[in-house]
Scaffold this active site. Structure first.
Site, short mmCIF file in Angstrom:
data_model
loop_
_atom_site.label_atom_id
_atom_site.label_comp_id
_atom_site.label_asym_id
_atom_site.label_seq_id
_atom_site.Cartn_x
_atom_site.Cartn_y
_atom_site.Cartn_z
N ASP A 1 -31.99 -119.49 110.99
CA ASP A 1 -31.05 -120.38 110.30
C ASP A 1 -29.65 -120.18 110.87
O ASP A 1 -29.46 -119.68 111.99
CB ASP A 1 -31.13 -120.11 108.78
CG ASP A 1 -30.80 -121.32 107.94
OD1 ASP A 1 -29.60 -121.61 107.78
OD2 ASP A 1 -31.72 -122.01 107.47
N ASP A 2 -28.65 -120.59 110.13
CA ASP A 2 -27.24 -120.56 110.51
C ASP A 2 -26.82 -119.21 111.08
O ASP A 2 -27.25 -118.17 110.58
CB ASP A 2 -26.43 -120.86 109.23
CG ASP A 2 -25.00 -121.21 109.51
OD1 ASP A 2 -24.59 -121.13 110.68
OD2 ASP A 2 -24.30 -121.56 108.56
N ARG B 1 -16.09 -126.00 102.56
CA ARG B 1 -16.81 -124.86 103.16
C ARG B 1 -16.15 -124.47 104.49
O ARG B 1 -16.80 -124.20 105.48
CB ARG B 1 -18.29 -125.19 103.40
CG ARG B 1 -19.16 -123.95 103.43
CD ARG B 1 -20.49 -124.16 104.13
NE ARG B 1 -21.34 -122.98 103.95
CZ ARG B 1 -22.40 -122.72 104.67
NH1 ARG B 1 -22.81 -123.55 105.60
NH2 ARG B 1 -23.10 -121.64 104.46
N ASP C 1 -28.66 -129.72 109.06
CA ASP C 1 -27.93 -129.47 107.82
C ASP C 1 -26.65 -130.32 107.75
O ASP C 1 -26.21 -130.89 108.76
CB ASP C 1 -27.58 -127.97 107.77
CG ASP C 1 -27.47 -127.43 106.35
OD1 ASP C 1 -27.34 -128.22 105.42
OD2 ASP C 1 -27.52 -126.18 106.21
N CYS D 1 -31.61 -131.42 105.65
CA CYS D 1 -31.04 -130.53 104.65
C CYS D 1 -29.60 -130.94 104.46
O CYS D 1 -28.95 -131.40 105.41
CB CYS D 1 -31.13 -129.10 105.16
SG CYS D 1 -30.32 -127.87 104.12
N LYS E 1 -33.91 -127.63 111.83
CA LYS E 1 -33.37 -127.89 110.48
C LYS E 1 -31.99 -128.50 110.66
O LYS E 1 -31.10 -127.87 111.23
CB LYS E 1 -33.30 -126.59 109.69
CG LYS E 1 -32.73 -126.72 108.29
CD LYS E 1 -32.86 -125.38 107.56
CE LYS E 1 -32.15 -125.36 106.23
NZ LYS E 1 -32.17 -124.02 105.62
N ASP F 1 -31.21 -125.51 97.50
CA ASP F 1 -30.94 -124.09 97.77
C ASP F 1 -31.37 -123.23 96.59
O ASP F 1 -31.34 -122.00 96.68
CB ASP F 1 -29.45 -123.87 98.05
CG ASP F 1 -29.11 -124.18 99.50
OD1 ASP F 1 -30.02 -124.26 100.33
OD2 ASP F 1 -27.90 -124.34 99.79
C1 DGJ Z 1 -27.19 -124.80 103.42
C2 DGJ Z 1 -28.69 -124.83 103.43
O1 DGJ Z 1 -29.16 -125.48 102.28
C3 DGJ Z 1 -29.22 -123.42 103.52
O2 DGJ Z 1 -30.62 -123.43 103.47
C4 DGJ Z 1 -28.72 -122.78 104.79
O3 DGJ Z 1 -29.28 -123.45 105.89
C5 DGJ Z 1 -27.20 -122.84 104.84
N1 DGJ Z 1 -26.71 -124.16 104.62
C6 DGJ Z 1 -26.69 -122.32 106.15
O4 DGJ Z 1 -25.35 -122.46 106.26
#
Ligand code: DGJ
Length: 722
Positions: free
Chosen positions: A367-368, A442, A477, A525, A475, A547
């Site tokens: 992920d991130d 953010r 986002d 997402c 993914k 989340d």
């Molecule tokens: C928001 C997503 O909903 C999370 O699952 C994760 O990927 C974070 N962003 C990462 O910054």
């Protein structure tokens, strides 16, 4: 099937169980005469009789009949400024500066199949026998503006898809200041409106209210469809519910600003309109240019909300979701986010993969935090190169693949951090307006993907990662709403085109990626489910639902989401957080596209064994959940103590029932009436071998008292035809 009665000038649009009827009335006005349970063909002309006057409202100039006013008539595509004072679908500012708009019927065409609406996402139809399309051309004699109203009628499910192409056929430029996708006028107000409100970590909460005179509805002006309201609404007849009543479902295939509004007028009629939210919208149309609205999907059910949902699920599974993973089995994944957040390196991720592999998990998603200088959320969005201080990407990807696992990666393509190489080089690439400091969200700005040069840059950067390493999953986002909505490239007269251009830019990027990388599984997402809409589902077959991974909170979120969206689209993971044990977490997550979001090194031996069993169950029930039909047996909005749902296979030969106790009750008896089974078939309960008739299971119910446990526990019952 679509027919036109030339003599009576009636259009009849039939799906298997519904009819939609329009009539061309005097002075070539197009009226919406009926939408509901399927009618026989004869006699429908009687619907055209409608004696309602609207005192104080003007009458149609050419008709001059006291009994006839557009303010009381059920207008099919209502326009602004010509005596219909209710919500309009179209309002065009002409060369004189006024927005008086008129549309009269000109012609129609019926063709098999469905037109392509690219670049907008839309339902598609690969087999012309599955649907027919009606195109009705309407024209404004003064401005020369034409609106072609498109209706695709499905022969396989009770769905009508509508959109409108507005063309400036006049000699002067015009501005669209309201260009919605569809309207439906119903001759009654005894309905409840159901919508899905929410916020981050609390998406798609079911809300039901009786219609009242005036305007009610949902919208977004956040630049995204949003957590706050989903572009979905339903009307259910008063007293109706899960299995009874007329239910009308409305969903917009769009990921930007939207409006779905219902207006109850002075005659107790209800008008529903839906489309792009007009608040921050304008579109300049030069002579010869045209504008296509997003697509509206409309469903009618004569058996309440349950059948409405199953109709949406079928339509989206068959006619919206595309690509390899429409049918291919989705890999069972483990995601690094809740396990490590930004704190990972090559070895830590490899250790996740090793432990996960031992339980049968099939893919690791990083992920991130893997790019630029990103170690927290203050930097680097836009700098899509590997953070080599943190990662040996080649070793990571190769090792994971060598274990037999797939490898996935996270991106946030439409964002830019103020602290990034990209922003330093191109500050004007952030969405902004002159003279105002950008409001961070953010700690990031939104990237101006309405610009082609910006999209080219992001596409190029991302391609070099995606082509250098074997990436199986992406993914996508999007972690803030859009403010200071403007582009350095848009002149002032086009400033209000920004939001739509922005979302068209997003769709263009997604289109490029899905075409360039057809084997990658895309998961959408937006801080969880902030863009859970059919527009996104056109490009990515699954969306991270929320989340919030607490299974009890997830019940409301998943039940709400299921009103419109199929199980295969809902990302659902078991995580370390949440109030219940792992069994309940797994039972709730099994509903969606299953995965894990935890550090597998921290699982106890007992928990690891549970995960192994869950992985086996995931495979066992995969087809039943993906291809079966959902029945909401007890919804959390109806019952604060317990909820239950089931998946029944299409041939009704098997069913999986899941029950969750949210709060223990003092009830002595719990007998659950199942749905969707064949009353004439017999089913064996796998757990105890008992055989029951479908009729008994549905009409008398299955006795489950002994299986109900403490707060936060769950159980499943698997029934198979004998
Ligand atoms: C928001 C997503 O909903 C999370 O699952 C994760 O990927 C974070 N962003 C990462 O910054």
């Amino acid at each position: 099937m679509i027919t036109f009665n030339e003599e009576k000038k009636l259009f009849k649009l039939d799906t298997p169980a519904s009819s939609y009827i329009m009539g061309v009335y005097e002075a070539d006005l197009l009226l919406c005469l009926y939408y509901g349970k399927r009618l026989p063909d004869d006699n429908v002309w009687a619907l055209a009789r409608r004696n309602i006057s609207a005192s104080f409202s003007p009458v149609v100039p050419e008709i001059r009949d006291h009994w006839y006013s557009t303010d009381a008539a059920p207008m099919e595509y209502p326009v602004n400024g010509r005596g219909d004072f209710r919500l309009s679908a179209l309002s065009v500012k002409n060369k004189d500066g006024n927005t008086v708009t008129d549309l009269r019927y000109v012609s129609y065409e019926i063709t098999p199949g469905k037109p392509d609406m690219s670049p907008l996402p839309h339902l598609y139809c690969e087999n012309d026998a599955d649907c027919d399309t009606l195109a009705i051309t309407m024209r404004d004699a003064y401005t020369g503006v034409e609106a072609v109203l498109y209706y695709t009628v499905f022969n396989t499910c009770d769905v009508i898809a509508k959109h409108v192409v507005i063309k400036n056929g006049g000699a002067d430029a015009v501005i669209l200041d309201r260009a919605l996708s569809a309207g439906v006028d119903l001759p009654a107000m005894d309905y409840d409106l159901i919508t899905l409100w929410g916020r981050h970590v609390k998406e798609r909460q079911f809300e039901r209210r009786p219609l009242a005179h005036g305007i009610q509805g949902v919208h977004s002006k956040r630049g995204v469809s949003s957590h706050a309201q989903n572009p979905f609404a339903a009307l259910i007849s008063t007293g109706g519910g899960e299995d009874v009543g007329d239910a009308y479902g409305f969903n917009l295939v769009y990921s930007g600003n939207f409006e779905i509004a219902a207006e109850v007028d002075h005659n107790a009629s209800t008008r529903v309109v839906m489309g792009i939210d007009p608040t921050d919208f304008e579109w300049n149309l030069a002579p010869g240019e045209s504008f296509t609205t997003p697509e509206a999907v409309i469903v009618y059910s004569d058996e309440g909300l349950g059948k409405m949902s199953r109709t949406f699920h079928k339509a989206y599974s068959e006619y919206l979701i595309r690509g390899k993973y429409k049918k291919a089995k989705r890999p069972l994944l483990i995601n690094s986010w809740e396990a490590a957040y930004f704190d990972f390196d090559t070895d830590k991720l490899i250790s996740f993969a090793q432990r996960a592999k031992e339980t049968g998990i099939e893919m690791l998603v990083m992920d991130d935090g893997w790019f630029g200088k990103r170690n927290d959320d203050t930097t680097s969005l836009g700098d899509w190169y590997i953070n080599t201080d943190k990662l040996d990407m080649a070793r990571l990807v190769d090792t994971v693949h060598a274990m037999g696992l797939k490898f996935g990666i996270w991106y946030e393509p439409e964002m830019i951090s103020p602290v990034s190489d990209l922003y330093r080089a191109h500050p004007d690439w952030a969405v902004h307006v002159p003279g105002r400091e950008n409001s961070p969200g953010r700690q990031q700005y939104v990237l101006d993907v309405s610009r082609e040069d910006v999209r080219d840059n992001i596409f190029g950067q991302m391609c070099s990662v995606l082509k250098n390493y074997k990436i199986d999953y992406l993914k996508w986002d999007f972690n803030r709403n859009v403010s200071e909505a403007g582009s350095a490239l848009l002149p002032p007269e086009r400033a209000h085109e920004f939001f739509h251009r922005f979302i068209l830019g997003t769709y263009d990027l997604m289109d490029r990626f899905t075409k360039e990388f057809p084997d990658i599984l895309f998961e959408n997402c937006s801080g969880g489910g902030g863009r859970f809409d059919p527009g996104m589902l056109y490009f990515s077959p699954q969306i991270w639902t929320s989340d919030n991974t607490d299974p009890i909170e997830r019940l409301m979120i998943q039940f709400g989401t299921s009103l419109c969206y199929p199980a295969s689209t809902m990302g659902a993971h078991v995580s370390a957080c949440g109030r219940t044990g792992y069994r309940t977490k797994g039972d709730v997550a099994l509903w969606g596209t299953y995965g894990y979001e935890l550090d597998p090194n921290k699982l106890s031996a007992e928990e690891k064994q549970i995960v192994k069993e869950q992985v086996a169950e995931y495979h066992k029930y995969y087809r039943l959940i993906r291809e079966g039909e959902l029945y909401r047996l007890i919804a959390p909005w109806d019952n604060a103590f317990r909820c239950a749902w089931s998946f029944v296979s299409q041939d009704k030969s098997e069913a999986l029932v899941t029950v969750v106790t949210m709060r223990q009750t003092q009830e002595e008896l719990f007998r659950l009436k199942l749905k969707g089974l064949d009353p004439g078939k017999y089913y064996r309960n796998e757990a105890d071998g008992e055989v029951y008739s479908g009729a008994l299971l549905m009409y008398a119910g299955l006795e489950l008292t002994d299986l109900c446990g403490d707060d936060g526990t769950s159980f499943k019952v698997y029934l198979k035809e004998v």
